[in-house]
Design an enzyme around this catalytic site. Sequence first.
Site: not given
Ligand code: 9PG
Length: 495
Positions: A284, A343
């Site tokens: 990720d 997400d």
């Molecule tokens: C774990 C998560 C999960 C999730 C991923 C990722 O842009 N944003 O605010 C944002 C927040 C969280 C995020 C992605 C973007 O989540 O997609 O499935 O694994 O990390 O921390």
Amino acid sequence: MPEKEITISLPSPAKRFYRHGWQSWSLAAWQDIGEKIAIPKPTLLHPMQYDPAYIYEQRPHGSSLGAVEMENGKIILLGALGLDAHVFLDSDQLIGQYESGTGKWFTAEGSEEKVFEQYAAALKETEFFEKTRFLHATPPTIWCSWYSFYTHISEQNLNQALDDLGDLPFDVFQVDDGWQRAIGDWVPNEKFPGGLDSLSTQIRRTGRTPGIWLAPLIVVPDSDIYRQHPEWLLRDEKGNLVSAGFNWNEPLYTLDTTIPAVFEWLSALMRQVRAWGFDYVKLDFLYAGALPGVRKMPMKREQAYRLALETMRESLGDAYLLTCGAPVIPSLGLCDGIRIGPDVASHWDSPRDDLYLNNFAIPGTRNAIRTTVNRLWLKPLVHTDPDVAYFASERNSMTTEQEKMLQDLALVCNYKATSDIPAWLSELERKKLGDFLRTGEKSIEDIDFSVAMPIPEENLIQKILGAALGWAGSFPFVLRFFNWLGDKELKKKID
Ligand code: 9PG
């Protein structure tokens, strides 16, 4: 012929533009010409959600490709077949530009279905797919810990969930964020006293494949790796650390993946994950590896990312590799699956995110459906992950129709996952989940996703309030406050 820039003069003014967001979470959407898409807020999150190099670009534009719909309904698509490319619509001209170096271009004209199909076929013939090995034929069915437990996972509650899943047909049990000591220190924390090998053994005992999450390219100041290897961190021309965004209440930084020692560290980490017994790996926050910066070995920034991904892929051997928060086109050929949207969440949308922050990369089901549907053309190239579907109505504010749309999208993608804690499911919901996991692929033609597609537009008052909120959001303490509020809610849900 490789070219730095290409210009297509359109025969008449275009009606709509297809903008393709850079990485998994970035917006992909059709926008009407004249419809302004506001700059998303807050700025602190820009490097984490969009390509920061183009965030202030006023013209309709997109990463790697762009397309326009003409008066007669025909689509003209311009797409790059190389790395570090961007496409702009400048009045009646479609312009493709390689940010660095040169590369090949692809153009097509016809129906939407045909031009995207042809672009996908052309990408398939590029060097992106030259090193393709190990790739799995079909995606597994997945239980993922994130969208219920979030970071509140422990050896104990995961083992409980594992037991309670019983005979539900999940191939993979995937441990998400929350097991590690720090972002950058990929060793189990005190909530996993038995270590990860014993957890993976427990999972395997139930007949499921152990899966794990990690974000190998980012680090936080609170990690040992940050303290021990400041020379591994990516910096800008002035020597300042390059921001990779802000999450977990901390600023994010990234590794310079062109440094040989970083390469070796990444490779050893992947081998460690396999040695712990994990055969499904979700990598990720990968965009960080392609952010603009001054690298030890000068090369295209997406090339630097691809080298890192290639190394990790090799070291993971035949494990299933899902990339997430990943530059989409630059990941092709090196992973089994890519998350192609932001997400999901247990809510449909949020006025704060839509109207005040104009941010369509923030977790929310409508945001996830919009971008995912606009990227389904990638299906011939990679498994397309739409994120999890929900079945439990408890602790969930979506209507049955909204939940169903997300479930249908999973079937269209043929990528089926959920995070529902088995104890939260009613008898009927459990049965529906079981049926879903056994259902075959659905066709996009059979499902109407139109309610999720438009980009909400704010009014003047919302614009003014949004500007204030956006300004406040550039201070870490404000984001920390919002995280604290969110976490308080979450604790109420789980404990
Ligand atoms: C774990 C998560 C999960 C999730 C991923 C990722 O842009 N944003 O605010 C944002 C927040 C969280 C995020 C992605 C973007 O989540 O997609 O499935 O694994 O990390 O921390």
